[in-house]
Design a protein around this motif. Sequence first.
Motif, PDB file in Angstrom:
ATOM      1  N   ALA A 223       6.979  29.319 -17.640  1.00  0.00           N
ATOM      2  CA  ALA A 223       7.634  30.143 -18.654  1.00  0.00           C
ATOM      3  C   ALA A 223       6.873  30.059 -19.973  1.00  0.00           C
ATOM      4  CB  ALA A 223       9.083  29.707 -18.837  1.00  0.00           C
ATOM      5  N   ARG A 224       6.396  28.861 -20.307  1.00  0.00           N
ATOM      6  CA  ARG A 224       5.568  28.721 -21.507  1.00  0.00           C
ATOM      7  C   ARG A 224       4.270  29.497 -21.367  1.00  0.00           C
ATOM      8  NH1 ARG A 224       8.169  25.029 -24.354  1.00  0.00           N
ATOM      9  NH2 ARG A 224       8.901  23.263 -23.159  1.00  0.00           N
ATOM     10  N   ALA A 225       3.684  29.402 -20.170  1.00  0.00           N
ATOM     11  CA  ALA A 225       2.416  30.091 -19.936  1.00  0.00           C
ATOM     12  C   ALA A 225       2.596  31.597 -20.008  1.00  0.00           C
ATOM     13  CB  ALA A 225       1.854  29.691 -18.573  1.00  0.00           C
ATOM     14  N   ARG A 226       3.825  32.071 -19.744  1.00  0.00           N
ATOM     15  CA  ARG A 226       4.069  33.501 -19.858  1.00  0.00           C
ATOM     16  C   ARG A 226       4.279  33.917 -21.306  1.00  0.00           C
ATOM     17  NH1 ARG A 226       9.009  35.038 -16.879  1.00  0.00           N
ATOM     18  NH2 ARG A 226       9.467  32.912 -16.239  1.00  0.00           N
ATOM     19  N   GLY A 227       4.299  32.949 -22.213  1.00  0.00           N
ATOM     20  CA  GLY A 227       4.402  33.278 -23.622  1.00  0.00           C
ATOM     21  C   GLY A 227       5.814  33.518 -24.108  1.00  0.00           C
TER      22      GLY A 227
ATOM     23  N   GLY B  45     -11.072  17.025 -14.567  1.00  0.00           N
ATOM     24  CA  GLY B  45     -10.853  17.701 -15.841  1.00  0.00           C
ATOM     25  C   GLY B  45     -10.783  19.212 -15.743  1.00  0.00           C
ATOM     26  N   LYS B  46     -10.746  19.738 -14.520  1.00  0.00           N
ATOM     27  CA  LYS B  46     -10.757  21.205 -14.389  1.00  0.00           C
ATOM     28  C   LYS B  46      -9.439  21.835 -14.827  1.00  0.00           C
ATOM     29  CE  LYS B  46     -10.165  20.909  -9.326  1.00  0.00           C
ATOM     30  NZ  LYS B  46      -9.496  19.583  -9.337  1.00  0.00           N
ATOM     31  N   SER B  47      -8.315  21.204 -14.471  1.00  0.00           N
ATOM     32  CA  SER B  47      -7.028  21.750 -14.928  1.00  0.00           C
ATOM     33  C   SER B  47      -6.868  21.588 -16.438  1.00  0.00           C
ATOM     34  CB  SER B  47      -5.863  21.055 -14.228  1.00  0.00           C
ATOM     35  OG  SER B  47      -5.828  21.425 -12.883  1.00  0.00           O
ATOM     36  N   VAL B  53      -7.392  26.180 -22.675  1.00  0.00           N
ATOM     37  CA  VAL B  53      -7.523  27.608 -22.960  1.00  0.00           C
ATOM     38  C   VAL B  53      -6.160  28.210 -23.248  1.00  0.00           C
ATOM     39  CG1 VAL B  53      -8.204  29.844 -22.022  1.00  0.00           C
ATOM     40  CG2 VAL B  53      -9.629  27.842 -21.594  1.00  0.00           C
ATOM     41  N   MET B  54      -5.148  27.781 -22.478  1.00  0.00           N
ATOM     42  CA  MET B  54      -3.798  28.316 -22.659  1.00  0.00           C
ATOM     43  C   MET B  54      -3.115  27.749 -23.905  1.00  0.00           C
ATOM     44  SD  MET B  54      -3.074  30.370 -20.178  1.00  0.00           S
ATOM     45  CE  MET B  54      -1.305  30.564 -20.216  1.00  0.00           C
ATOM     46  N   GLY B  55      -3.679  26.708 -24.494  1.00  0.00           N
ATOM     47  CA  GLY B  55      -2.995  26.027 -25.594  1.00  0.00           C
ATOM     48  C   GLY B  55      -1.794  25.255 -25.107  1.00  0.00           C
ATOM     49  N   LEU B  56      -1.871  24.778 -23.874  1.00  0.00           N
ATOM     50  CA  LEU B  56      -0.736  24.069 -23.275  1.00  0.00           C
ATOM     51  C   LEU B  56      -1.094  22.631 -22.922  1.00  0.00           C
ATOM     52  CD1 LEU B  56       0.776  26.708 -20.818  1.00  0.00           C
ATOM     53  CD2 LEU B  56       1.819  25.816 -22.883  1.00  0.00           C
ATOM     54  N   LEU B  57      -1.967  22.023 -23.702  1.00  0.00           N
ATOM     55  CA  LEU B  57      -2.314  20.625 -23.426  1.00  0.00           C
ATOM     56  C   LEU B  57      -1.084  19.757 -23.620  1.00  0.00           C
ATOM     57  CD1 LEU B  57      -5.774  20.200 -25.172  1.00  0.00           C
ATOM     58  CD2 LEU B  57      -5.298  20.045 -22.729  1.00  0.00           C
ATOM     59  N   GLU B  58      -0.857  18.871 -22.668  1.00  0.00           N
ATOM     60  CA  GLU B  58       0.275  17.956 -22.807  1.00  0.00           C
ATOM     61  C   GLU B  58      -0.037  16.977 -23.934  1.00  0.00           C
ATOM     62  OE1 GLU B  58       2.961  17.381 -20.516  1.00  0.00           O
ATOM     63  OE2 GLU B  58       2.515  19.208 -19.379  1.00  0.00           O
ATOM     64  N   ARG B  59       0.958  16.700 -24.766  1.00  0.00           N
ATOM     65  CA  ARG B  59       0.721  15.689 -25.777  1.00  0.00           C
ATOM     66  C   ARG B  59       0.509  14.337 -25.112  1.00  0.00           C
ATOM     67  NH1 ARG B  59       5.026  16.366 -30.527  1.00  0.00           N
ATOM     68  NH2 ARG B  59       6.352  17.100 -28.857  1.00  0.00           N
ATOM     69  N   ASP B  81       2.558  29.574 -32.991  1.00  0.00           N
ATOM     70  CA  ASP B  81       3.083  30.926 -32.874  1.00  0.00           C
ATOM     71  C   ASP B  81       2.015  31.908 -32.427  1.00  0.00           C
ATOM     72  OD1 ASP B  81       5.694  30.500 -33.381  1.00  0.00           O
ATOM     73  OD2 ASP B  81       5.487  30.685 -35.566  1.00  0.00           O
ATOM     74  N   ALA B  82       0.831  31.794 -33.029  1.00  0.00           N
ATOM     75  CA  ALA B  82      -0.261  32.699 -32.671  1.00  0.00           C
ATOM     76  C   ALA B  82      -0.666  32.493 -31.224  1.00  0.00           C
ATOM     77  CB  ALA B  82      -1.451  32.454 -33.598  1.00  0.00           C
ATOM     78  N   MET B  83      -0.647  31.228 -30.802  1.00  0.00           N
ATOM     79  CA  MET B  83      -1.028  30.900 -29.431  1.00  0.00           C
ATOM     80  C   MET B  83      -0.014  31.489 -28.442  1.00  0.00           C
ATOM     81  SD  MET B  83      -3.691  29.444 -28.536  1.00  0.00           S
ATOM     82  CE  MET B  83      -4.062  29.840 -26.846  1.00  0.00           C
ATOM     83  N   ARG B  84       1.264  31.438 -28.819  1.00  0.00           N
ATOM     84  CA  ARG B  84       2.289  31.976 -27.940  1.00  0.00           C
ATOM     85  C   ARG B  84       2.135  33.481 -27.778  1.00  0.00           C
ATOM     86  NH1 ARG B  84       6.844  29.453 -29.554  1.00  0.00           N
ATOM     87  NH2 ARG B  84       7.091  30.874 -31.285  1.00  0.00           N
ATOM     88  N   GLY B  85       1.670  34.138 -28.868  1.00  0.00           N
ATOM     89  CA  GLY B  85       1.414  35.562 -28.786  1.00  0.00           C
ATOM     90  C   GLY B  85       0.304  35.881 -27.796  1.00  0.00           C
ATOM     91  N   LEU B  86      -0.647  34.965 -27.660  1.00  0.00           N
ATOM     92  CA  LEU B  86      -1.762  35.195 -26.736  1.00  0.00           C
ATOM     93  C   LEU B  86      -1.367  34.888 -25.298  1.00  0.00           C
ATOM     94  CD1 LEU B  86      -4.811  33.566 -28.539  1.00  0.00           C
ATOM     95  CD2 LEU B  86      -4.425  35.993 -28.112  1.00  0.00           C
ATOM     96  N   ARG B  87      -0.590  33.805 -25.135  1.00  0.00           N
ATOM     97  CA  ARG B  87      -0.194  33.372 -23.802  1.00  0.00           C
ATOM     98  C   ARG B  87       0.620  34.436 -23.113  1.00  0.00           C
ATOM     99  NH1 ARG B  87       0.859  28.071 -25.686  1.00  0.00           N
ATOM    100  NH2 ARG B  87       3.059  28.486 -26.034  1.00  0.00           N
ATOM    101  N   GLY B  88       0.262  34.777 -21.927  1.00  0.00           N
ATOM    102  CA  GLY B  88       1.029  35.778 -21.204  1.00  0.00           C
ATOM    103  C   GLY B  88       0.625  37.178 -21.606  1.00  0.00           C
TER     104      GLY B  88
END
Lengths: 325, 569
Positions: A223-227, B45-47, B53-59, B81-88
């Motif tokens: 869901a996060r990946a979908r933005g 390290g591939k995942s 790239v997705m800006g979804l690195l786990e803390r 916020d900007a990253m969320r706009g790109l994701r998806g």
Amino acid sequence: MLAYIVRRAFQSFVVLLVVGLVAFSMFRFVGDPIDNMLGQERTQADIERLRGELGLDLPFPVQYFKFLQGAAQGNFGVSYRQGRPVSTIIKERAPATLELALVSGVLAITVGIGLGVFTAIRRRGFAANAIMTISLVGVSLPTFLIGILLIYVFSVELNLLPSFGRGETVMIGGWSTGFLTASGLKALILPAITLGLYQMTLIMRLVRSEMLEVLRADYIRFARARGLNDRVINFRHALKNTLVPVITITGLQLGSIIAFAIITETVFQWPGVGLLFINAIQFVDIPVMAAYLMLISVMFVSINLIVDLLYYAIDPRLRTEGKTT
Amino acid sequence: MSLLTIQNLSVEFPTRRQLFTAVDKADLSVEPGEIHGLVGESGAGKSTIGAAVMGLLERPGRIASGEIMLKGEQISGLDADAMRGLRGKKISMIFQDPLTSLNPLFTVREQLTETIQAHLDLTPSEAKQRARDLIDRVGIPDPDTRMDQYPHQFSGGMRQRVVIALALCTEPDVIIADEPTTALDVSVQAQILDLIKELARERQVGVILITHDMGVIDDTTDRVTVMYAGKVVESGPTEQVMGNPQHTYTRSLIAAVPRPTIKLHRFPQISYGGRETRFAIEDLASHWPKVENDPDKPLFEIRNLTKRFLQRRGLLPWDRDYFTAVDDVSFDIQAGEVFGIVGESGSGKSTVARMIAGLHPVDDGSVTFDGKLVSDLSDKAALNAYRQDIQMIFQDPFSSLNPRMRVDEIVAEPIRHHRLMEGKAIKKRVDELLDQVGLGSGAGQKYPHEFSGGQRQRISIARALATQPRFLICDEPTSALDVSIQAQILNILKDLQEHLGLTMLFISHDLPVVRQMCDRVAVMKEGKIVELQNTDDLFASPQTSYAKELLDLMPKLDDLSTEGLNAAE
């Protein structure tokens, strides 16, 4: 679906019968009602006569059968102490307990779920940790102590809220409600908090741990990946998935809110069925006790049925018979 | 200008003790319409690159240096916020397990429209139309009905199509597919990969395909980047890298892939990084009980085995609905052989194994072990002796070991249960077993979570050997493991089989592995055995169309150099 409900209703009926049987087998150990009903100057003949009239000389299964016979016709007998039909007495008392239970139930669920979600999302935040620590107090303090503390602070010291009773009530078609008067609402606050605090903290901690679990799930990452934004993810996707286990516990807890209102009602002298039951035990008022116990078991059984139906409403996997294509 | 450029990217995970560098100065670029493979073992390290790239690195992971550019604009270091706009919207992602990446409580349409409406300014009915078109495009039949169904009503492959539709919602420029077919059957895998290829070409989307499967890389990708321990070791067009690998690691990685064509004595192991472990099984063999098997009689005779599972409960018999998982299956297993069962998920292969092990009661048919009918073993002693003789190794090394038990307790448990030894002797045997599966006797003091997947599978093997069984059931023992680890585990099993004279039932969906491991193979489909042959014959000339189809579908590495094979031997 209908077959399921019918089956569950049948099971519930059996449960009720068993509860009643157990209750009746216990009554003889509570004491002898005759002692309380007749004064000091009683004769053996009086005792025998009253015992015969009340049917207390019969073995308990027969007494139970007679009770069932009456109950099937809506007749729960006459209170030994008050000399009035039990159904009338309970009808008078029930609104007080139900209103109290409703308010504290709603309080427990809304605040509990809200705080649960908050503490899960802001897991590392100061506020969340503070709430978690304080909630331990709610879990560990006994109800009567909380009640007494609240009375001491808000009634005795601050003199803001009444310390006992329901305040003024209004009758609406045989239902006396405290919701419509200022004093009735004020009187509700302390008992409702006292009664609901334990459930509230329990629901909160449960929602929090379920939520933390769900937030790690793949579909949340996706869901996060979908933005999707955080609000949608937390409150739509995550919260709904936490509800199934939460509903189970909450359902049982709501049952006990009504059943355990006894203590709160005693502390606040709340004129509900709990207080009625306590008085009935002291007086060995068998018809009142029997009716109360049956009432509580009906409540538990129907809450459980509602909980199971809610599963169906929430989780589509239960609705369709496991077919995949 | 490339569509997506990753330059000099380093990702770090600070831990309390040290800084762990998951990705170390990696470079990568993806062109429109290109499928770029990212291959390596787990932990390479591939995942992490995908997540970066997705800006979804786990803390607490963070991009330590380098930059990620999308169409020439830097996207690393953008705020949340900007990253969320790109994701998806610009970059989408497809996850590995389609069974868990969809929310079970919402219909497919709800999940599609919420994604569409999160990014595009469409009315609900426009969004719905778009969702319908997407469902149609990814090849789900009858989109109008299927759209309003819930994820659990779709099969694994269909669910992955839904996930792909979700990734396509807003015409992204780049799709990151993280092991998109690892959880799927080989026939479904081929369909999904074809769909990804088609979509990449048709919509000029750049795809980063993360996988550990060299066969998938070879079949699907245009260019490939090989990673090892966070570093890019080799990168280039797929034919070049696969056909003429330059780096030693790439060579041994290719060599370690089990071949369906030639049978080798041992699985080639990855020799890079000095991780190869050898161990001596001879010690174990010296005091292994010698059992004389009757050469004329099979060890196992399975006759007309049938298993039905209740699908719908009902009070009355005609209200009940059964699903026949295993349907009239008969075969023999000779003493000392490795008997394989292959088939897709749901074909009933695991159910057969479980019935033989006694984990599922047999509905119909008989299992005869060493001349004795297993269902007749009524007294406890005989049943215990049978259970002692057969042991099982399960697929998932993470859930088949009790996390609250120490490893030595886990291995000792079967010995204690069957009262085979007492006191000090148990400890000695456990140490010996752990030593011989290559863990070292010190491993006994630790808990399962302290071990990697491959090491845990070794613990499972040690546990299975503890009762000195005659028969081992291996249910997909390596499908959760990397190729290099798989080679080690399969070599252990081969050695055990050879030196201890064990008989094995080997269940797998991986045909090349079966080719290397088994003497005879049964192919199962929908609960029935459709073909039973010697392994060599099956792979050379399959008799049934289903077996042929399965063989055709498996990703092949035929055209590769065999140079790597020699390098790794």
